[in-house]
Design an enzyme around this catalytic site. Structure first.
Site, PDB file in Angstrom:
ATOM      1  CD  GLN A  11      -3.161   0.075   2.209  1.00  0.00           C
ATOM      2  OE1 GLN A  11      -2.988  -0.921   2.885  1.00  0.00           O
ATOM      3  NE2 GLN A  11      -4.112   0.935   2.467  1.00  0.00           N
ATOM      4  CB  SER A  90       3.047  -4.268   4.198  1.00  0.00           C
ATOM      5  OG  SER A  90       1.883  -4.227   4.986  1.00  0.00           O
ATOM      6  CG  LEU A  91      -1.580  -5.463   0.020  1.00  0.00           C
ATOM      7  CD1 LEU A  91      -1.163  -5.516  -1.430  1.00  0.00           C
ATOM      8  CD2 LEU A  91      -2.383  -6.702   0.386  1.00  0.00           C
ATOM      9  NE  ARG A 115      -2.519  -7.873   5.625  1.00  0.00           N
ATOM     10  CZ  ARG A 115      -1.855  -6.768   5.299  1.00  0.00           C
ATOM     11  NH1 ARG A 115      -2.384  -5.915   4.425  1.00  0.00           N
ATOM     12  NH2 ARG A 115      -0.679  -6.509   5.842  1.00  0.00           N
ATOM     13  CG  HIS A 199       2.939  -3.654   9.725  1.00  0.00           C
ATOM     14  ND1 HIS A 199       2.662  -4.954   9.363  1.00  0.00           N
ATOM     15  CD2 HIS A 199       2.836  -2.912   8.595  1.00  0.00           C
ATOM     16  CE1 HIS A 199       2.410  -4.995   8.066  1.00  0.00           C
ATOM     17  NE2 HIS A 199       2.503  -3.764   7.583  1.00  0.00           N
ATOM     18  CD  GLN A 248       2.407  -8.618   6.560  1.00  0.00           C
ATOM     19  OE1 GLN A 248       1.264  -8.227   6.730  1.00  0.00           O
ATOM     20  NE2 GLN A 248       2.921  -8.820   5.360  1.00  0.00           N
TER      21      GLN A 248
END
Length: 312
Positions: A11, A90-91, A115, A199, A248
């Site tokens: 993102q 991340s994503l 998510r 996170h 994560q």
């Protein structure tokens, strides 16, 4: 011998017109259409016309997954060399798992939408914040967070490159940390335009929801190892992959260590597979002699492949 890795962005790399470099490449639009049909949202329109939906988390996450998978499919059509490792920020870790055949694209799309919605609902709007701290060592940033918490949450969550750390937590605690970081010599402390403090421990409720959802998602052993953000390890056991994805959500993205590990494993060529050039830029700052291309167009893809010594 060349050994390559591919990185998938997360993102923040989304923008209108981000797939322009692939104009006329049929599989790009087909990949977006699959996402649109499955989730009932016109993702192609979202990246080609002015709109307010692009930066809404529940749209951004499936959109970035579609963009990364689309770029990967072009890479495969052009007979790109098989990378030795995959990783995502991340994503982007989900995109890497799709590229590694660990999760099907059809399963990953509703998964990342879920998510995003779980993340959004875990922290009400205005309660959390994220900020980039530039020009301080990681240990100084950690000390700043500890001092600024005052009973609230603020921690380092994206260890992106030396001197670039993103912090997240309760809005007031993040603001206190920004002021203190400047006092400690940070070049910049910049609040990020996000609605979710990713996170950090505020995401634990979302992580629990994600764990429950993942119980019903089929995960296979990856055909190419994927280095995970939470532990900087690759896993072949599906349950360990699910666990890494859950952790994560409330753990730091250890990107510096990921790139350093790949360098130690003698990866000598890398590329960012998806829109933007964020990871390519970070890679060069982490390991100066690891070239990292940004595959943002058909021309960039062709150039990356022609720079290879691989024989197909």
């Amino acid at each position: 011998m060349n050994k390559s890795a591919l990185f998938f962005p997360g993102q923040g790399s989304q923008s209108i017109g981000m797939m322009k470099g692939f104009d006329g490449v049929a599989i790009i639009k087909e990949t977006f259409n699959e996402a649109s049909d499955l989730l009932g949202v016109d993702f192609w329109q979202m990246v080609t016309e002015e709109n307010d939906l692009l930066n809404q988390t529940q749209h951004t996450q499936p959109l970035m997954l579609a963009a990364g998978v689309a770029t990967w499919r072009v890479y495969q059509l052009m007979k790109g060399e098989q990378p030795v490792f995959l990783a995502g920020h991340s994503l982007g870790e989900y995109t890497a798992l799709v590229a590694a055949d660990a999760i099907s694209y059809a399963d990953a799309l509703p998964l990342v939408k879920f998510r995003a919605e779980a993340m959004q609902s875990a922290v009400p709007a205005g309660v959390g914040a994220m900020a980039a701290i530039l020009g301080l060592d990681d240990d100084v940033v950690n000390a700043v967070c500890t001092e600024s918490a005052m009973g609230e949450v603020v921690t380092a969550v994206n260890l992106n490159s030396p001197g670039q750390v993103v912090i997240a937590g309760n809005k007031a605690a993040v603001e206190r940390a920004m002021i203190l970081a400047k006092e400690k010599g940070a070049k910049r402390a910049l609040q990020l335009p996000v609605s979710v403090p990713s996170h950090c421990s505020l995401m634990l409720p979302a992580a629990n929801q994600l764990a429950a959802y993942l119980k019903n998602v089929k995960v296979n052993s990856p055909v190419v190892p994927v280095i995970h953000n939470a532990d900087v390890l690759s896993h072949s056991d599906p349950d360990k992959i699910k666990d890494a994805l859950v952790r994560q959500l409330h753990s730091p993205v250890r990107w510096v260590e990921t790139v350093q590990l790949l360098h130690r494993l003698q990866i000598n060529k890398a590329a960012e597979c998806g829109p933007g050039k964020v990871l390519a830029g970070l890679t060069k700052r982490i390991v100066a002699d690891l070239p990292c291309a940004a595959l943002v167009s058909i021309d960039a893809l062709a150039e990356y492949q022609s720079s290879s010594d691989f024989k197909h």
